[in-house]
Design an enzyme around this catalytic site. Sequence first.
Site, mmCIF file in Angstrom:
data_model
loop_
_atom_site.group_PDB
_atom_site.id
_atom_site.type_symbol
_atom_site.label_atom_id
_atom_site.label_comp_id
_atom_site.label_asym_id
_atom_site.label_seq_id
_atom_site.Cartn_x
_atom_site.Cartn_y
_atom_site.Cartn_z
ATOM 1 N N TYR A 1 34.157 -45.437 40.397
ATOM 2 C CA TYR A 1 33.689 -44.052 40.357
ATOM 3 C C TYR A 1 32.398 -43.901 41.190
ATOM 4 O O TYR A 1 31.547 -44.801 41.162
ATOM 5 C CB TYR A 1 33.459 -43.648 38.887
ATOM 6 C CG TYR A 1 32.622 -42.415 38.729
ATOM 7 C CD1 TYR A 1 33.079 -41.184 39.198
ATOM 8 C CD2 TYR A 1 31.365 -42.470 38.146
ATOM 9 C CE1 TYR A 1 32.298 -40.052 39.085
ATOM 10 C CE2 TYR A 1 30.583 -41.334 38.022
ATOM 11 C CZ TYR A 1 31.047 -40.130 38.495
ATOM 12 O OH TYR A 1 30.282 -39.016 38.385
ATOM 13 N N LYS B 1 35.717 -37.578 29.352
ATOM 14 C CA LYS B 1 37.092 -37.406 29.830
ATOM 15 C C LYS B 1 38.051 -37.268 28.648
ATOM 16 O O LYS B 1 37.869 -36.380 27.849
ATOM 17 C CB LYS B 1 37.435 -38.565 30.763
ATOM 18 C CG LYS B 1 36.340 -38.855 31.790
ATOM 19 C CD LYS B 1 36.056 -37.676 32.704
ATOM 20 C CE LYS B 1 35.169 -38.035 33.852
ATOM 21 N NZ LYS B 1 33.873 -37.453 33.914
ATOM 22 N N ARG C 1 17.234 -41.812 17.113
ATOM 23 C CA ARG C 1 17.376 -42.600 18.352
ATOM 24 C C ARG C 1 17.983 -43.973 18.036
ATOM 25 O O ARG C 1 18.575 -44.620 18.882
ATOM 26 C CB ARG C 1 16.014 -42.740 19.060
ATOM 27 C CG ARG C 1 16.089 -43.569 20.338
ATOM 28 C CD ARG C 1 14.924 -43.302 21.297
ATOM 29 N NE ARG C 1 13.618 -43.284 20.669
ATOM 30 C CZ ARG C 1 12.958 -44.378 20.291
ATOM 31 N NH1 ARG C 1 13.477 -45.571 20.445
ATOM 32 N NH2 ARG C 1 11.757 -44.264 19.745
ATOM 33 N N ASP D 1 35.772 -50.561 33.061
ATOM 34 C CA ASP D 1 35.711 -49.109 32.890
ATOM 35 C C ASP D 1 37.148 -48.627 32.661
ATOM 36 O O ASP D 1 37.984 -48.667 33.561
ATOM 37 C CB ASP D 1 35.099 -48.455 34.141
ATOM 38 C CG ASP D 1 34.947 -46.934 33.982
ATOM 39 O OD1 ASP D 1 35.708 -46.349 33.186
ATOM 40 O OD2 ASP D 1 34.092 -46.352 34.662
HETATM 41 C C1 LIG Z 1 35.932 -43.653 35.941
HETATM 42 C C2 LIG Z 1 34.628 -43.012 35.566
HETATM 43 N N1 LIG Z 1 33.646 -43.753 35.014
HETATM 44 C C3 LIG Z 1 32.467 -43.212 34.683
HETATM 45 C C4 LIG Z 1 32.180 -41.865 34.890
HETATM 46 C C5 LIG Z 1 30.826 -41.320 34.527
HETATM 47 O O1 LIG Z 1 30.885 -40.624 33.330
HETATM 48 P P1 LIG Z 1 29.933 -39.376 32.947
HETATM 49 O O2 LIG Z 1 30.192 -38.308 33.932
HETATM 50 O O3 LIG Z 1 30.360 -39.060 31.556
HETATM 51 O O4 LIG Z 1 28.527 -39.878 32.997
HETATM 52 C C6 LIG Z 1 33.167 -41.058 35.434
HETATM 53 C C7 LIG Z 1 32.899 -39.625 35.657
HETATM 54 O O5 LIG Z 1 33.611 -38.925 36.342
HETATM 55 C C8 LIG Z 1 34.422 -41.630 35.780
HETATM 56 O O6 LIG Z 1 35.405 -40.907 36.340
#
Ligand SMILES: Cc1ncc(COP(=O)(O)O)c(C=O)c1O
Length: 405
Positions: A110, A218, A57, A193
């Site tokens: 998102y 992604k 962890r 992000d």
């Molecule tokens: C731009 C963006 N940020 C964060 C996330 C969240 O990531 P996760 O699904 O790996 O938790 C996503 C998921 O689609 C995303 O498209």
Amino acid sequence: MSYGYKPELSEGAIKCPIFQTSTFVFKSAEDGKAFFEVAYGLREQNTDEEPGLIYSRINNPDLEILENRLTLWDEAEDCAVFESGMSAITTVLLEFLKPGDLLLISNPVYGGSDHFIKKILPKFGVHVLAFKIGQTKEQIIELVKQSGHSDKLAMIYIETPANPTNDLIDIAGSKEIAKHFSTKEKDVYLAVDNTYLGPLWQHPLKIGADLVLYSATKYIGGHSDVIAGACLGSKALIKRVKGLRTFLGNMASPNTGWLLMRSLETLKARMDIQALNADKVAAFLNQHSKVEKVYYLGNITEEHGAIYEVKKRQCLTNGAMISFDVKGGEAEAFAFLNNLKLIKLAVSLGSTESLAEHPATMTHADVDNATKKELSITEKMIRLSIGVENYEDIIYDIEQALAAV
Ligand SMILES: Cc1ncc(COP(=O)(O)O)c(C=O)c1O
């Protein structure tokens, strides 16, 4: 591909094995004591001292080597990997915000981030303020001042390009806003992000961001077989992020670390093909009679003025994400999605296979209707994530699905 891994420590194995272990055996009680002192920040690490492995962890070779490799793309000092993009994002927000603070965000973000920021953070007494696409630095500063909480601004959180509209937010400009509200007593941090362009095509840390966040599910993972996240920044900030990660226990597993290391080996090759394919697909959509509007970075040109300058400054390619409005509404959009043969009808993005989804009713279903309308996330919008297939096959599939609309 081999950075940070020493085969001699793993029986000569050419690849880093999966260290599927919960805990690590100390050579002596003194070692155990020393490892904990450093890990818990009870004292600084000596220059000649290697931090020891304690418990998965806190640290694990698959995570540490992966983190070191990820720092190379963004030229970051340090990195923390997580079991999802959401856990990276939420851990950062919880670490740098406290009750009474103000969080300034770009819109749209998102759907999951939007939910956590607007529906969960306020339960902990955090004020949230969203600025709009196209607002100038001066207008945003004024907006913060008028919120009545400008002295409590603690973080600016932006997503650029924004999911699903490919809207761009000025990273360097956001940093200037952060600096404007920073004081001797407190820094206002900028978190970006960077999921939509991934670690190859945009480097926010180089243009002012303090922290960069990824859904590693992604492009970094890139094969639709793992959920993961990452956060990168200075040693000092990542130390805080890893500190909270230890206690939330949302670090990535050794298996996830191993999968991502394997994925990183083809990251550039995959992303190069995806960007090339996206360019061809966008050109096809741009001229199609059943397509009303295409949201693609390549369509932002000199005539768009200031936003084109932002694109030139921060985007190294046009990415592999394309949204478009089909003429009509939900029925037409669904007809298109239901008729795809090669492209999979699934959420997520950045993977080897092309994906299509309907943001208004899927990834962004939870965003309130007024915001959706304002941001053009309407019933006629379809989001495509372009994969590594032969682009002629992708275009053929889009063409036949549009013909069925
Ligand atoms: C731009 C963006 N940020 C964060 C996330 C969240 O990531 P996760 O699904 O790996 O938790 C996503 C998921 O689609 C995303 O498209």
